[in-house]
Scaffold this active site. Structure first.
Site, PDB file in Angstrom:
ATOM      1  N   TYR A 144       0.853  -1.181   0.000  1.00 46.65           N
ATOM      2  CA  TYR A 144       0.000   0.000   0.000  1.00 46.65           C
ATOM      3  C   TYR A 144       0.892   1.234   0.000  1.00 46.65           C
ATOM      4  O   TYR A 144       1.873   1.296   0.740  1.00 46.65           O
ATOM      5  CB  TYR A 144      -0.895   0.005   1.242  1.00 46.65           C
ATOM      6  CG  TYR A 144      -1.760   1.241   1.385  1.00 46.65           C
ATOM      7  CD1 TYR A 144      -2.860   1.439   0.561  1.00 46.65           C
ATOM      8  CD2 TYR A 144      -1.487   2.208   2.350  1.00 46.65           C
ATOM      9  CE1 TYR A 144      -3.668   2.574   0.698  1.00 46.65           C
ATOM     10  CE2 TYR A 144      -2.282   3.341   2.502  1.00 46.65           C
ATOM     11  CZ  TYR A 144      -3.374   3.515   1.661  1.00 46.65           C
ATOM     12  OH  TYR A 144      -4.166   4.633   1.813  1.00 46.65           O
ATOM     13  N   ASP A 239       9.179   2.716  -0.377  1.00 46.70           N
ATOM     14  CA  ASP A 239       8.160   3.351   0.442  1.00 46.70           C
ATOM     15  C   ASP A 239       8.452   2.959   1.889  1.00 46.70           C
ATOM     16  O   ASP A 239       8.099   1.877   2.332  1.00 46.70           O
ATOM     17  CB  ASP A 239       6.765   2.894   0.008  1.00 46.70           C
ATOM     18  CG  ASP A 239       5.663   3.533   0.847  1.00 46.70           C
ATOM     19  OD1 ASP A 239       5.997   4.152   1.886  1.00 46.70           O
ATOM     20  OD2 ASP A 239       4.491   3.408   0.473  1.00 46.70           O
ATOM     21  N   LYS A 267       4.573   8.932   8.797  1.00 47.52           N
ATOM     22  CA  LYS A 267       4.355   8.358  10.130  1.00 47.52           C
ATOM     23  C   LYS A 267       5.363   8.816  11.193  1.00 47.52           C
ATOM     24  O   LYS A 267       5.191   9.888  11.745  1.00 47.52           O
ATOM     25  CB  LYS A 267       4.228   6.842  10.008  1.00 47.52           C
ATOM     26  CG  LYS A 267       2.999   6.513   9.134  1.00 47.52           C
ATOM     27  CD  LYS A 267       2.533   5.107   9.062  1.00 47.52           C
ATOM     28  CE  LYS A 267       1.211   5.070   8.294  1.00 47.52           C
ATOM     29  NZ  LYS A 267       1.119   4.144   7.195  1.00 47.52           N
TER      30      LYS A 267
HETATM   31  C1  LIG Z   1       0.444   4.670   5.793  1.00 51.60           C
HETATM   32  C2  LIG Z   1       1.175   4.395   4.556  1.00 51.60           C
HETATM   33  C3  LIG Z   1       1.123   5.258   3.450  1.00 51.60           C
HETATM   34  C4  LIG Z   1       0.194   6.429   3.386  1.00 51.60           C
HETATM   35  O1  LIG Z   1       0.463   7.387   4.335  1.00 51.60           O
HETATM   36  P1  LIG Z   1      -0.704   8.421   4.731  1.00 51.60           P
HETATM   37  O2  LIG Z   1      -0.049   9.358   5.674  1.00 51.60           O
HETATM   38  O3  LIG Z   1      -1.797   7.576   5.330  1.00 51.60           O
HETATM   39  O4  LIG Z   1      -1.155   9.071   3.470  1.00 51.60           O
HETATM   40  C5  LIG Z   1       1.951   5.004   2.377  1.00 51.60           C
HETATM   41  N1  LIG Z   1       2.770   3.944   2.372  1.00 51.60           N
HETATM   42  C6  LIG Z   1       2.829   3.074   3.389  1.00 51.60           C
HETATM   43  C7  LIG Z   1       3.787   1.944   3.341  1.00 51.60           C
HETATM   44  C8  LIG Z   1       2.024   3.258   4.506  1.00 51.60           C
HETATM   45  O5  LIG Z   1       2.055   2.362   5.498  1.00 51.60           O
END
Ligand SMILES: *Cc1c(COP(=O)(O)O)cnc(C)c1O
Length: 430
Positions: A144, A239, A267
């Site tokens: 994701y 990511d 995060k």
């Molecule tokens: C949470 C998450 C996102 C998206 O971040 P948001 O701040 O919710 O837009 C993207 N990549 C990964 C791996 C994530 O866990």
């Protein structure tokens, strides 16, 4: 357990907010029941509006590596608050945060701050397309990267068909530029590259997958990705929105020794406030506006309040590198204990852990990709989730999410978890 007030609030919420929530996973759809409305968090504990207390293993889905409201974040926020909340002009803190990120994350030479992980990955893709002058990207099923259109795409029927929208509202023309490979399967990547010669701008991957539950990369998977990208002039994007500063003070790239061209962060770097960032090689980053042609902007980007919180967290990490040893100890104590519970009960479920992120999959299969993750018994997970909740343990409300150990979890917290888990598994798993 009384949840009257949460239930009442959820009813009201559904009148004014679609589904009663501002992000779908919060709605408890995957496990049923009413989401808890949280009033307060401190350390490893959260308190709901009905006065129930829980040991929290969600940590706001990743940011709270030190638990809720660590003192250094609180004091940084108070200090900034006295000076104002937003100016739409450069501040000292954002330079310091950018500098720390560049010093700590091996592959990042320059970084731009944004407001969410979604913005970070989305902007990294735009930049990769501009740099390579190519349009297609490869992502992995089960990873994701936020809710940007180009990521809301599933594999078409055959292995080599174009991606198809996984959400209404995403156009087929956007979806066809996203190709879907299988996590931990370098051959699936190779095939897509061969079928689309000189058309792939970037491969984006969670170096440790956290959004189909935790799935570690197989040995050499990341280095094989690096190699195939270099050979084909494709940019590799990690990511690290979850793994950045969770797995080490330089993210997953530092522990696996594989350097991507671009990295997305989020995060943890916001200390619980909305922040994201993307960064990488200077040569690529300098394509960004205002020095380059690639447009990217944000009224609240580098917001002083958010950046102060993130800066406090990163400084603490820089000054206390042993926190990762401590996290590893706590998490491995939990892993050993869970394995012991499973053994005593004669259960054969799969436990995946990397550092302080882990998932217990209710399946006998080894979980290495989305397909194997999907063999999990989600009804059983829902039962387990609710019984754990009744006993004061707050887990992710979906089988396909990571649960996180934080620096604030005490040995008593972990022992209570293990004792409770044993009782609950004994009850629900047959
Ligand atoms: C949470 C998450 C996102 C998206 O971040 P948001 O701040 O919710 O837009 C993207 N990549 C990964 C791996 C994530 O866990």
């Amino acid at each position: 357990m009384k949840l009257d007030y949460s239930e009442k609030l959820f009813e009201q919420a559904q009148k004014f907010i679609p589904g009663g929530v501002n992000s779908p996973v919060r709605a408890f759809k995957a496990v049923g029941g009413t989401p808890l409305f949280i009033k307060r968090g401190l350390g490893s504990r959260i308190l709901d509006v009905d006065g129930n207390e829980y040991i929290d293993f969600v940590g706001s889905w990743g940011p709270h590596i030190f638990g809720h409201l660590p003192r250094f974040v609180k004091s940084a926020l108070i200090e900034q608050l006295e000076n104002g909340t937003s100016f739409g002009a450069p501040t000292i803190q954002e330079v310091r945060l950018a500098q720390l990120i560049c010093e700590m994350v091996p592959s990042i030479e320059m970084v731009r701050l944004v407001n969410s992980g979604t913005e970070a990955t989305m902007s990294a893709i735009r930049l990769a397309r501009a740099y390579t002058k190519r349009e297609k990207i490869i992502k992995f099923a089960g990873c994701y990267h936020g809710h940007f259109d180009g990521f809301l795409v599933s594999a078409g029927s055959g292995a080599l068909t174009f991606g198809v929208p996984s959400s209404p509202g995403v156009t087929t023309s956007v979806a066809k530029d996203t190709l879907i490979a299988r996590y931990n399967d370098i051959d699936s990547v190779r095939l897509l590259i061969e079928e689309n010669p000189d058309q792939i701008a970037a491969i984006i991957v969670e170096p440790v997958a956290g959004n189909m539950g935790v799935v570690p990369p197989k040995q050499n998977f990341l280095s094989a990705l690096r190699k195939i990208c270099t050979e084909n002039n494709i940019l590799l994007i990690f990511d690290e929105v979850i793994t950045g500063f969770r797995l080490s003070n330089g993210g997953a790239q530092k522990i696996y020794g594989v350097l991507p061209d671009l990295t997305a962060l989020g995060k943890i770097i916001g200390g619980g406030l909305p922040v994201g960032a993307f960064g990488g090689k200077r040569e690529i980053m300098e394509l960004l506006s205002p020095i380059g042609p690639v447009y990217q902007a944000g009224t609240l980007s580098g917001n002083p309040l958010a950046v102060s919180a993130g800066l406090a967290v990163l400084k603490f990490i820089q000054d206390n590198p042993t926190i990762y040893t401590s996290l590893e100890q706590k998490a491995s104590l939990l892993e050993e204990g869970i394995k012991e519970n499973l053994k005593r009960l004669g259960l054969n479920y799969s436990l995946n852990r990397v550092g302080s992120m882990m998932t217990l999959f209710f399946t006998d299969k080894e979980v290495v990709d989305l397909e194997t993750a999907m063999t999990s018994d989600t009804n059983l997970y829902a039962k387990y989730f609710h019984k754990m909740l009744e006993r004061g343990i707050y887990l992710p409300c979906s089988q396909f999410e990571a649960f996180f150990v934080s620096y604030s979890h005490t040995e008593e917290d972990l022992k209570y978890f293990l004792k409770t888990q044993f009782e609950v598994l004994k009850e629900v798993a047959k």
